[in-house]
Design a protein around this motif. Structure first.
Motif, PDB file in Angstrom:
ATOM      1  N   ALA A  61       0.822  -1.091   0.190  1.00 20.79           N
ATOM      2  CA  ALA A  61      -0.070  -0.021   0.098  1.00 20.79           C
ATOM      3  C   ALA A  61       0.934   1.242  -0.071  1.00 20.79           C
ATOM      4  N   ARG A  62       1.836   1.386   0.652  1.00 21.89           N
ATOM      5  CA  ARG A  62       2.733   2.367   0.705  1.00 21.89           C
ATOM      6  C   ARG A  62       3.555   2.818  -0.306  1.00 21.89           C
ATOM      7  N   ILE A  63       4.168   1.657  -1.220  1.00 19.13           N
ATOM      8  CA  ILE A  63       4.387   1.765  -2.444  1.00 19.13           C
ATOM      9  C   ILE A  63       3.613   2.299  -3.540  1.00 19.13           C
ATOM     10  N   TRP A  64       2.416   1.931  -3.588  1.00 22.14           N
ATOM     11  CA  TRP A  64       1.416   2.012  -4.498  1.00 22.14           C
ATOM     12  C   TRP A  64       1.123   3.343  -4.422  1.00 22.14           C
ATOM     13  N   CYS A  65       0.917   4.160  -3.166  1.00 25.82           N
ATOM     14  CA  CYS A  65       0.648   5.342  -2.903  1.00 25.82           C
ATOM     15  C   CYS A  65       1.627   6.168  -3.120  1.00 25.82           C
ATOM     16  N   GLU A  66       2.859   5.891  -2.646  1.00 23.24           N
ATOM     17  CA  GLU A  66       3.956   6.685  -3.028  1.00 23.24           C
ATOM     18  C   GLU A  66       4.145   6.930  -4.563  1.00 23.24           C
ATOM     19  N   LEU A  67       3.951   6.083  -5.321  1.00 23.35           N
ATOM     20  CA  LEU A  67       3.902   5.888  -6.812  1.00 23.35           C
ATOM     21  C   LEU A  67       2.973   7.227  -7.271  1.00 23.35           C
ATOM     22  N   LEU A  68       1.628   6.936  -6.787  1.00 20.31           N
ATOM     23  CA  LEU A  68       0.470   7.920  -7.175  1.00 20.31           C
ATOM     24  C   LEU A  68       0.921   9.623  -6.959  1.00 20.31           C
ATOM     25  N   ILE A  69       1.687   9.723  -5.641  1.00 25.30           N
ATOM     26  CA  ILE A  69       1.924  10.662  -5.146  1.00 25.30           C
ATOM     27  C   ILE A  69       3.204  11.333  -5.985  1.00 25.30           C
ATOM     28  N   VAL A  70       4.085  10.619  -6.391  1.00 26.02           N
ATOM     29  CA  VAL A  70       5.438  11.030  -7.219  1.00 26.02           C
ATOM     30  C   VAL A  70       4.648  11.598  -8.693  1.00 26.02           C
ATOM     31  N   LEU A  71       3.513  11.070  -9.214  1.00 27.32           N
ATOM     32  CA  LEU A  71       2.996  11.487 -10.615  1.00 27.32           C
ATOM     33  C   LEU A  71       2.472  13.002 -10.071  1.00 27.32           C
ATOM     34  N   PHE A  72       1.909  13.250  -8.785  1.00 29.56           N
ATOM     35  CA  PHE A  72       1.483  14.376  -8.711  1.00 29.56           C
ATOM     36  C   PHE A  72       2.424  15.330  -8.542  1.00 29.56           C
ATOM     37  N   LYS A  73       3.513  14.906  -7.908  1.00 24.45           N
ATOM     38  CA  LYS A  73       4.765  15.799  -7.586  1.00 24.45           C
ATOM     39  C   LYS A  73       5.478  16.153  -9.045  1.00 24.45           C
TER      40      LYS A  73
END
Length: 87
Positions: A61-73
């Motif tokens: 869950a952490r990895i998946w959410c971090e990848l999504l946040i990276v897209l927004f960054k």
């Protein structure tokens, strides 16, 4: 309100945090459910599988959410670059 209606402000990064905590809760509940899923109660095997499920679920869950946040960054940084004056 205007920024929200014209899509100038991203709402999804805030929602991703909520989704992360829900996924963590689901991993813990699922892992505990696996621990006690045996017919004769918890055994060493089911406890181990439950703990692995909890750890793996939270990590995934952490990895998946971090990848999504990276897209927004990346989006935010591209916006800053686009707003710079051209030379």
């Amino acid at each position: 309100m205007k920024k929200l209606l014209t899509f100038n402000t991203m709402v999804t990064p805030k929602i991703i945090t909520i989704i992360y905590w829900l996924l963590c809760f689901g991993a813990v509940v699922g892992g505990i459910g696996l621990m006690f899923s045996g017919y004769r109660g918890p055994s060493a095997g089911t406890i181990f599988i439950g703990l692995v499920t909890i750890a793996g679920g939270i990590l995934s869950a952490r990895i998946w959410c971090e990848l999504l946040i990276v897209l927004f960054k990346i989006h935010d940084n591209l916006k800053v670059i686009a707003e710079r004056p051209h030379q």
